[in-house]
Design a protein around this motif. Structure first.
Motif, PDB file in Angstrom:
ATOM      1  N   SER A   1      23.402  12.852  -1.060  1.00  0.00           N
ATOM      2  CA  SER A   1      23.433  11.437  -1.464  1.00  0.00           C
ATOM      3  C   SER A   1      22.753  10.602  -0.390  1.00  0.00           C
ATOM      4  O   SER A   1      23.398   9.924   0.394  1.00  0.00           O
ATOM      5  CB  SER A   1      24.847  10.951  -1.753  1.00  0.00           C
ATOM      6  N   LEU A   2      21.452  10.708  -0.384  1.00  0.00           N
ATOM      7  CA  LEU A   2      20.640  10.018   0.615  1.00  0.00           C
ATOM      8  C   LEU A   2      20.255   8.643   0.076  1.00  0.00           C
ATOM      9  O   LEU A   2      19.911   8.502  -1.090  1.00  0.00           O
ATOM     10  CB  LEU A   2      19.380  10.840   0.922  1.00  0.00           C
ATOM     11  N   ASP A   3      20.327   7.643   0.960  1.00  0.00           N
ATOM     12  CA  ASP A   3      20.075   6.274   0.498  1.00  0.00           C
ATOM     13  C   ASP A   3      18.967   5.573   1.275  1.00  0.00           C
ATOM     14  O   ASP A   3      18.786   4.370   1.128  1.00  0.00           O
ATOM     15  CB  ASP A   3      21.374   5.446   0.587  1.00  0.00           C
ATOM     16  N   THR A   4      18.248   6.312   2.125  1.00  0.00           N
ATOM     17  CA  THR A   4      17.307   5.644   3.022  1.00  0.00           C
ATOM     18  C   THR A   4      15.899   6.236   2.940  1.00  0.00           C
ATOM     19  O   THR A   4      15.720   7.452   3.076  1.00  0.00           O
ATOM     20  CB  THR A   4      17.810   5.750   4.482  1.00  0.00           C
ATOM     21  N   LEU A   5      14.929   5.364   2.728  1.00  0.00           N
ATOM     22  CA  LEU A   5      13.514   5.719   2.851  1.00  0.00           C
ATOM     23  C   LEU A   5      12.919   4.791   3.893  1.00  0.00           C
ATOM     24  O   LEU A   5      12.691   3.610   3.635  1.00  0.00           O
ATOM     25  CB  LEU A   5      12.780   5.528   1.518  1.00  0.00           C
ATOM     26  N   SER A   6      12.717   5.328   5.101  1.00  0.00           N
ATOM     27  CA  SER A   6      12.190   4.546   6.220  1.00  0.00           C
ATOM     28  C   SER A   6      10.684   4.719   6.233  1.00  0.00           C
ATOM     29  O   SER A   6      10.161   5.728   6.701  1.00  0.00           O
ATOM     30  CB  SER A   6      12.828   5.061   7.518  1.00  0.00           C
ATOM     31  N   MET A   7       9.981   3.752   5.664  1.00  0.00           N
ATOM     32  CA  MET A   7       8.517   3.873   5.566  1.00  0.00           C
ATOM     33  C   MET A   7       7.907   2.498   5.374  1.00  0.00           C
ATOM     34  O   MET A   7       8.498   1.622   4.763  1.00  0.00           O
ATOM     35  CB  MET A   7       8.129   4.821   4.425  1.00  0.00           C
ATOM     36  N   GLY A   8       6.710   2.338   5.932  1.00  0.00           N
ATOM     37  CA  GLY A   8       5.996   1.078   5.853  1.00  0.00           C
ATOM     38  C   GLY A   8       5.962   0.396   7.215  1.00  0.00           C
ATOM     39  O   GLY A   8       6.987   0.288   7.884  1.00  0.00           O
ATOM     40  N   MET A   9       4.748  -0.011   7.632  1.00  0.00           N
ATOM     41  CA  MET A   9       4.539  -0.696   8.900  1.00  0.00           C
ATOM     42  C   MET A   9       3.745  -1.977   8.607  1.00  0.00           C
ATOM     43  O   MET A   9       3.592  -2.360   7.456  1.00  0.00           O
ATOM     44  CB  MET A   9       3.802   0.226   9.868  1.00  0.00           C
ATOM     45  N   SER A  10       3.242  -2.607   9.664  1.00  0.00           N
ATOM     46  CA  SER A  10       2.580  -3.905   9.470  1.00  0.00           C
ATOM     47  C   SER A  10       1.458  -3.848   8.441  1.00  0.00           C
ATOM     48  O   SER A  10       1.264  -4.782   7.671  1.00  0.00           O
ATOM     49  CB  SER A  10       2.012  -4.401  10.799  1.00  0.00           C
ATOM     50  N   SER A  11       0.706  -2.742   8.440  1.00  0.00           N
ATOM     51  CA  SER A  11      -0.497  -2.715   7.603  1.00  0.00           C
ATOM     52  C   SER A  11      -0.245  -2.180   6.198  1.00  0.00           C
ATOM     53  O   SER A  11      -1.131  -2.256   5.354  1.00  0.00           O
ATOM     54  CB  SER A  11      -1.566  -1.858   8.286  1.00  0.00           C
ATOM     55  N   ASP A  12       0.934  -1.611   5.947  1.00  0.00           N
ATOM     56  CA  ASP A  12       1.117  -0.988   4.634  1.00  0.00           C
ATOM     57  C   ASP A  12       2.515  -1.217   4.059  1.00  0.00           C
ATOM     58  O   ASP A  12       2.977  -0.454   3.217  1.00  0.00           O
ATOM     59  CB  ASP A  12       0.789   0.511   4.702  1.00  0.00           C
ATOM     60  N   LEU A  13       3.168  -2.287   4.500  1.00  0.00           N
ATOM     61  CA  LEU A  13       4.550  -2.474   4.028  1.00  0.00           C
ATOM     62  C   LEU A  13       4.607  -2.747   2.532  1.00  0.00           C
ATOM     63  O   LEU A  13       5.579  -2.353   1.862  1.00  0.00           O
ATOM     64  CB  LEU A  13       5.255  -3.573   4.832  1.00  0.00           C
ATOM     65  N   GLU A  14       3.581  -3.392   1.958  1.00  0.00           N
ATOM     66  CA  GLU A  14       3.623  -3.682   0.519  1.00  0.00           C
ATOM     67  C   GLU A  14       3.630  -2.384  -0.293  1.00  0.00           C
ATOM     68  O   GLU A  14       4.395  -2.244  -1.249  1.00  0.00           O
ATOM     69  CB  GLU A  14       2.434  -4.561   0.111  1.00  0.00           C
ATOM     70  N   ALA A  15       2.767  -1.434   0.106  1.00  0.00           N
ATOM     71  CA  ALA A  15       2.701  -0.166  -0.626  1.00  0.00           C
ATOM     72  C   ALA A  15       4.002   0.609  -0.462  1.00  0.00           C
ATOM     73  O   ALA A  15       4.488   1.247  -1.403  1.00  0.00           O
ATOM     74  CB  ALA A  15       1.523   0.674  -0.129  1.00  0.00           C
ATOM     75  N   ALA A  16       4.583   0.546   0.738  1.00  0.00           N
ATOM     76  CA  ALA A  16       5.842   1.266   0.977  1.00  0.00           C
ATOM     77  C   ALA A  16       6.965   0.686   0.124  1.00  0.00           C
ATOM     78  O   ALA A  16       7.768   1.430  -0.460  1.00  0.00           O
ATOM     79  CB  ALA A  16       6.203   1.188   2.465  1.00  0.00           C
ATOM     80  N   ILE A  17       7.011  -0.622   0.031  1.00  0.00           N
ATOM     81  CA  ILE A  17       8.066  -1.261  -0.769  1.00  0.00           C
ATOM     82  C   ILE A  17       7.858  -0.938  -2.250  1.00  0.00           C
ATOM     83  O   ILE A  17       8.818  -0.664  -2.981  1.00  0.00           O
ATOM     84  CB  ILE A  17       8.106  -2.772  -0.479  1.00  0.00           C
ATOM     85  N   ALA A  18       6.593  -0.922  -2.690  1.00  0.00           N
ATOM     86  CA  ALA A  18       6.319  -0.551  -4.086  1.00  0.00           C
ATOM     87  C   ALA A  18       6.789   0.870  -4.368  1.00  0.00           C
ATOM     88  O   ALA A  18       7.197   1.198  -5.481  1.00  0.00           O
ATOM     89  CB  ALA A  18       4.824  -0.689  -4.378  1.00  0.00           C
ATOM     90  N   ALA A  19       6.756   1.738  -3.349  1.00  0.00           N
ATOM     91  CA  ALA A  19       7.164   3.138  -3.526  1.00  0.00           C
ATOM     92  C   ALA A  19       8.658   3.337  -3.269  1.00  0.00           C
ATOM     93  O   ALA A  19       9.149   4.458  -3.372  1.00  0.00           O
ATOM     94  CB  ALA A  19       6.347   4.038  -2.592  1.00  0.00           C
ATOM     95  N   GLY A  20       9.376   2.281  -2.916  1.00  0.00           N
ATOM     96  CA  GLY A  20      10.833   2.407  -2.781  1.00  0.00           C
ATOM     97  C   GLY A  20      11.391   2.355  -1.377  1.00  0.00           C
ATOM     98  O   GLY A  20      12.568   2.695  -1.167  1.00  0.00           O
ATOM     99  N   ALA A  21      10.630   1.899  -0.405  1.00  0.00           N
ATOM    100  CA  ALA A  21      11.147   1.817   0.972  1.00  0.00           C
ATOM    101  C   ALA A  21      12.444   1.014   1.016  1.00  0.00           C
ATOM    102  O   ALA A  21      12.539  -0.051   0.394  1.00  0.00           O
ATOM    103  CB  ALA A  21      10.114   1.153   1.885  1.00  0.00           C
ATOM    104  N   THR A  22      13.417   1.520   1.754  1.00  0.00           N
ATOM    105  CA  THR A  22      14.642   0.744   1.999  1.00  0.00           C
ATOM    106  C   THR A  22      14.620   0.113   3.385  1.00  0.00           C
ATOM    107  O   THR A  22      15.396  -0.800   3.650  1.00  0.00           O
ATOM    108  CB  THR A  22      15.901   1.611   1.879  1.00  0.00           C
ATOM    109  N   HIS A  23      13.783   0.645   4.279  1.00  0.00           N
ATOM    110  CA  HIS A  23      13.638   0.090   5.621  1.00  0.00           C
ATOM    111  C   HIS A  23      12.151   0.103   5.971  1.00  0.00           C
ATOM    112  O   HIS A  23      11.542   1.182   5.941  1.00  0.00           O
ATOM    113  CB  HIS A  23      14.378   0.926   6.673  1.00  0.00           C
ATOM    114  N   VAL A  24      11.599  -1.055   6.288  1.00  0.00           N
ATOM    115  CA  VAL A  24      10.244  -1.084   6.827  1.00  0.00           C
ATOM    116  C   VAL A  24      10.344  -1.295   8.333  1.00  0.00           C
ATOM    117  O   VAL A  24      11.273  -1.936   8.823  1.00  0.00           O
ATOM    118  CB  VAL A  24       9.364  -2.162   6.152  1.00  0.00           C
ATOM    119  N   ARG A  25       9.410  -0.690   9.065  1.00  0.00           N
ATOM    120  CA  ARG A  25       9.436  -0.733  10.534  1.00  0.00           C
ATOM    121  C   ARG A  25       8.226  -1.522  11.003  1.00  0.00           C
ATOM    122  O   ARG A  25       7.090  -1.046  10.900  1.00  0.00           O
ATOM    123  CB  ARG A  25       9.397   0.694  11.100  1.00  0.00           C
TER     124      ARG A  25
END
Ligand SMILES: *Cc1c(COP(=O)(O)O)cnc(C)c1O
Length: 235
Positions: free
Chosen positions: A195-219
């Motif tokens: 029961s994993l609830d975290t997708l840590s992905m997306g940085m300054s240059s690609d946070l929009e794409a990460a959020i579109a793919a389901g990021a729960t935490h952007v760094r």
């Protein structure tokens, strides 16, 4: 005035995150912001914390520990986001709330042994290598299931999800395709009983794409703090 810049960058970054979430049909509250503060002076972290930022990520222990001590009066949640050296796990186990870059069973075993009993289990994400990048961390996708099973056996670790640090890509579609792979890997594990609830992905240059793919935490580092001082250890 630097303080003013930080205020504006913080507001602009939060707006970017919220807009990306809405664009993706997601609740903006479902995306957490981790301020990646490597290379930044403690003063900048203090200012950002005073603006309401709670989660900070550091990559280098030698740099992080004195900053953490100096900011001990603030209600900060500390994330370790650098490569973990297996002989330097103790301060991570003792002082951080999260590790995003777990990629070896040996490190999991040590963090588990060294996590102080009075603290809650250490939150961990397994870093997955989405593309071949010599020198960068991350478990090969083919080894992910075995590592997840080993981490799950550690009672002082709380396996929360997956993290990726993919190489820069030019287009939104290329960025999202990589992040979609991490999201798919998380679903595969959950289908197998996690029961994993975290997708840590997306940085300054690609946070929009990460959020579109389901990021729960952007760094986010640069977009918040501006360009950082070059750290010789940084890749
Ligand atoms: C430096 C770093 C970031 C932030 O990168 P920016 O491009 O400055 O936003 C995020 N995650 C990790 C693991 C990092 O090392």
């Amino acid at each position: 005035m630097p303080g003013h810049d930080l205020t504006e960058r913080f507001a602009a970054t939060r707006t970017r995150i919220a807009s990306a979430a809405i664009e993706a049909g997601r609740d903006p509250g479902s995306v957490g912001l981790i301020a990646i503060s490597k290379g930044q002076p403690a003063d900048a972290l203090r200012q950002l914390a005073q603006l309401g930022q709670r989660d900070f990520g550091e990559n280098y222990l030698q740099e992080a520990l004195p900053k953490m001590e100096g900011l001990g009066d603030l209600p900060i949640t500390w994330h370790f986001t650098g490569q973990v050296q297996s002989n330097k796990t103790r301060p991570i186990a003792e002082q951080f709330a999260w590790v995003h870059t777990l990629d070896r069973e040996r490190v999991a075993v040590r963090l588990n042994e060294q996590r102080p009993p009075e603290l809650p289990p250490l939150n961990v994400c397994i870093q997955v290598r989405l593309e071949d990048e010599p020198g960068k961390g991350g478990v090969e996708p083919s080894q992910l299931a075995a590592l997840a099973a080993a981490v799950r056996e550690q009672p002082r670790l709380h396996l929360r999800g997956l993290m990726a640090l993919p190489p820069p890509k030019e287009t939104f579609a290329q960025q999202k395709a990589l992040f979609d792979r991490l999201a798919a890997a998380l679903r595969t594990l959950n289908d197998a009983g996690y029961s994993l609830d975290t997708l840590s992905m997306g940085m300054s240059s690609d946070l929009e794409a990460a959020i579109a793919a389901g990021a729960t935490h952007v760094r986010i580092g640069t977009a918040l703090f501006g360009e950082r001082n070059r750290n010789p250890q940084a890749g």
